[in-house]
Scaffold this active site. Structure first.
Site, mmCIF file in Angstrom:
data_model
loop_
_atom_site.group_PDB
_atom_site.id
_atom_site.type_symbol
_atom_site.label_atom_id
_atom_site.label_comp_id
_atom_site.label_asym_id
_atom_site.label_seq_id
_atom_site.Cartn_x
_atom_site.Cartn_y
_atom_site.Cartn_z
ATOM 1 N N SER A 196 19.066 -5.989 70.018
ATOM 2 C CA SER A 196 20.461 -6.064 70.088
ATOM 3 C C SER A 196 21.046 -4.993 71.016
ATOM 4 C CB SER A 196 21.192 -5.870 68.412
ATOM 5 O OG SER A 196 22.541 -6.188 68.566
ATOM 6 N N ASP A 226 22.527 -8.862 72.060
ATOM 7 C CA ASP A 226 22.368 -9.877 71.888
ATOM 8 C C ASP A 226 23.327 -10.909 71.256
ATOM 9 O OD1 ASP A 226 23.046 -8.457 69.685
ATOM 10 O OD2 ASP A 226 21.449 -9.278 68.307
HETATM 11 C C1 G16 Z 1 23.172 -3.547 63.865
HETATM 12 C C2 G16 Z 1 23.789 -4.102 62.343
HETATM 13 C C3 G16 Z 1 25.211 -3.303 62.318
HETATM 14 C C4 G16 Z 1 25.253 -1.956 62.325
HETATM 15 C C5 G16 Z 1 24.466 -1.404 63.512
HETATM 16 C C6 G16 Z 1 24.403 -0.018 63.768
HETATM 17 O O1 G16 Z 1 23.978 -3.842 64.731
HETATM 18 O O2 G16 Z 1 23.751 -5.489 62.722
HETATM 19 O O3 G16 Z 1 25.766 -3.908 61.167
HETATM 20 O O4 G16 Z 1 26.689 -1.674 62.440
HETATM 21 O O5 G16 Z 1 23.240 -2.084 63.685
HETATM 22 O O6 G16 Z 1 23.658 0.564 62.548
HETATM 23 P P1 G16 Z 1 23.087 1.727 62.451
HETATM 24 O O7 G16 Z 1 24.382 2.593 62.353
HETATM 25 O O8 G16 Z 1 22.629 1.884 61.093
HETATM 26 O O9 G16 Z 1 22.243 2.129 63.663
HETATM 27 P P2 G16 Z 1 23.152 -4.546 66.067
HETATM 28 O O10 G16 Z 1 24.442 -5.004 67.012
HETATM 29 O O11 G16 Z 1 22.346 -3.549 66.999
HETATM 30 O O12 G16 Z 1 22.357 -5.610 65.523
#
Ligand code: G16
Length: 542
Positions: free
Chosen positions: A64, A278
């Site tokens: 992502s 993504d």
């Molecule tokens: C993912 C999750 C999101 C989250 C983000 C950051 O996003 O799907 O819900 O807000 O990670 O998470 P963290 O602060 O735990 O690193 P993505 O867009 O990277 O899939």
């Protein structure tokens, strides 16, 4: 289960010695070269989950928003939602098993979950555009086939498109047709219908610049744009032909740096948005005539959409139960606006779509958005049935409102937050309400805020409670933060270990940018001292 075949095949996907990874906020994320064994094992696990649920399971290969050299994998459950929390533990256990234990852990999981190994299984696989993704998705397929699973490899997809495919397959096509063509047609049909209800006064045609983060979103928007080009013309930037994935562009960059992406020329008051790598997040923005950058984030999407849905419900005279779900990152003024102006109840969960999605399912209409641009709206089955029925029964303006709601239900990807679907919803809502980006932005003013990443030896020394708004460990950290927050007006700060990157995230907001930056710096220094910071003490750089 052919034990010998599994042992032999597993040996071809060796786990680097001593490496342990955790199924985090959105699956496993790490440097791509460390993930081959994880992919193979997630192929195995997806087969077990499919047998247990008697449903198709999805496996998405993506990291992502992370840099291009990273990769990751997550499993998608039967209705297109994130993997059940209890299975996340199995995933972590299996990914970290030493080579000689893989078979035992696999057997253990299937016994504990009462998996009928004779049952059929089907797994669908998708991947983003990272150079490492093709090879890693082949490792997933190795895992699926060695356990006798059937599969369909969709190849390049946005993450939300794979969520959609899983949902379609497990609802026997009721949700939609499980093909890209089916996805494009479902969304664009709803968007075109909504556009027909717009009474234009002025330009009549809308245009939008889209920063695609050099990711999969560009490919898929190019395939889709002709379906709606009469209603909306989009111009793509950072389409992956030149730049690097998520580098100095994309939704995560724009949100964390609070500046426009590189590679996109922005004239004053032009309508712009950014996807992430993504295409499951989206943020809007514009530059005003003085050249000031204005970010319109997930909180403002929640504000716009909640008030729009409330107006429609009022028009049709239905008192459906609405709830808005946010996280600790939601701007204090967005929560106030939702509660005091829109008058909807607001709930706070831990970071991660899986938590917000789960909470949103409790309402007739559950609206969830993370400030970083992830989100969607869920309609319960009874609410959806009621709205579809009213769109046939009502007359005049009320019927119009019910038809708009019906198309909004179809336009939102109800399996997961989806940048393409959210973009079309926002475009439709702005057009229907006759709002410019500036008017949308003026719904409320964000409290100044900023985030910083702190590197520590082990980020899990920080544990949190109260939807991540308070730290429990290390000792003394929360007390120190409380003391610092007291020094500023309208201030708030919290820290939490990221579930996607090897960092601790620090968030601060206050009444002025100066106060935010000073609070952020002080809290980051305390984290660095008390939580085992490594390298340089983090500095604000902008
Ligand atoms: C993912 C999750 C999101 C989250 C983000 C950051 O996003 O799907 O819900 O807000 O990670 O998470 P963290 O602060 O735990 O690193 P993505 O867009 O990277 O899939």
């Amino acid at each position: 289960m052919d034990s010998n075949a599994i042992i032999k095949c597993s040996a071809l996907h060796v786990k680097p010695k001593g490496l342990t990874l955790q199924y985090g906020t959105a699956g496993f994320r790490s440097k791509a070269e460390h993930l081959d064994h994880v992919m193979f094992r997630m192929g195995l696990l997806a087969v077990l989950r499919s047998k247990q649920t008697k449903s198709t399971i999805g496996v998405m290969v993506t990291a992502s928003h992370n840099p291009e050299e990273d990769n990751g994998v997550k499993l998608i459950d039967p209705l297109g939602e994130m993997l059940a929390l209890s299975w996340e533990e199995h995933a972590t256990h299996l990914a970290n098993a030493e080579e000689q234990d893989v078979l035992r852990v696999l057997t253990d999981i299937s016994e504990r979950e009462a998996v009928n190994l004779h049952h059929d299984s089907f797994v669908v696989i998708g991947r983003d555009t990272r150079p490492s993704s093709k090879k890693l998705s082949e490792a997933v397929i190795d895992g699926v086939t060695v356990l006798g699973g059937q599969f369909h490899d969709y190849g390049l997809l946005t993450t939300p498109q794979l969520h959609y495919m899983v949902c379609c397959r497990n609802t026997n096509g009721q949700y939609g047709e499980a093909t890209l063509e089916g996805y494009y047609q479902k969304l664009s049909k709803a968007f075109v219908e909504l556009s027909k209800q717009v009474s234009y006064n002025g330009d009549g045609h809308r245009s939008l610049k889209v920063d695609c983060a050099n990711g999969i979103g560009a490919l898929k928007l190019k395939e889709m744009e002709h379906y709606f080009s009469k209603e909306l013309s989009i111009k793509l930037f950072n389409d992956g032909t030149k730049g690097k994935l998520n580098y100095l562009c994309g939704a995560d960059f724009v949100k964390s740096c609070q500046e426009p992406p590189q590679g996109m020329d922005i004239k004053s008051n032009e309508r712009c948005c950014s996807f992430d790598g993504d295409a499951d997040r989206i943020l809007y923005y514009y530059c005003d005539t003085d050249g000031h950058f204005h970010l319109i984030d997930g909180d403002k999407m929640a504000a716009l959409i909640s008030s729009f849905l409330k107006e429609l419900l009022l028009e049709i005279g239905e008192n459906l139960n609405i709830g808005v779900v946010q996280t600790a990152y939601a701007n204090g003024n967005s929560t106030r606006y939702l509660e005091e102006v829109v008058k909807v109840p607001v709930y706070c969960t831990k970071t991660g779509v899986k938590h917000l999605h789960h909470k949103a399912q409790e309402f007739d209409i559950g609206i969830y958005f993370e400030a970083n641009g992830h989100g969607t709206v869920l309609f319960s089955k009874p609410a959806e049935t009621k709205i579809r029925q009213l769109s046939k029964e009502l007359r005049g303006k009320k019927r119009n409102a019910a038809e708009i709601l019906e198309n909004i239900i179809d336009l939102f990807n109800q399996a997961a937050g989806d940048a393409i679907s959210d973009m079309l919803v926002i475009e439709a809502v702005l057009a229907l309400k006759g709002l410019t980006l500036q008017q949308w932005d003026a719904l409320y003013t964000d409290l100044p805020n900023r985030q910083l990443k702190v590197k520590v030896a082990d980020r899990y020394v920080i544990s949190t409670t109260n939807a991540e708004r308070q730290a429990i460990t290390p000792p003394g950290l929360q007390e120190a933060i409380d003391g610092l927050v007291k020094k500023y007006r309208l201030s708030r700060a919290f820290v939490r270990p990221s579930g996607t990157e090897d960092v601790v995230r620090v968030y601060a907001e206050a009444d002025s940018q100066e106060s935010v930056d000073s609070l952020l710096h002080e809290v980051s220094s305390v984290v660095f001292q008390l939580a085992g910071g490594i390298g340089e003490i983090p500095q604000l750089s902008f």
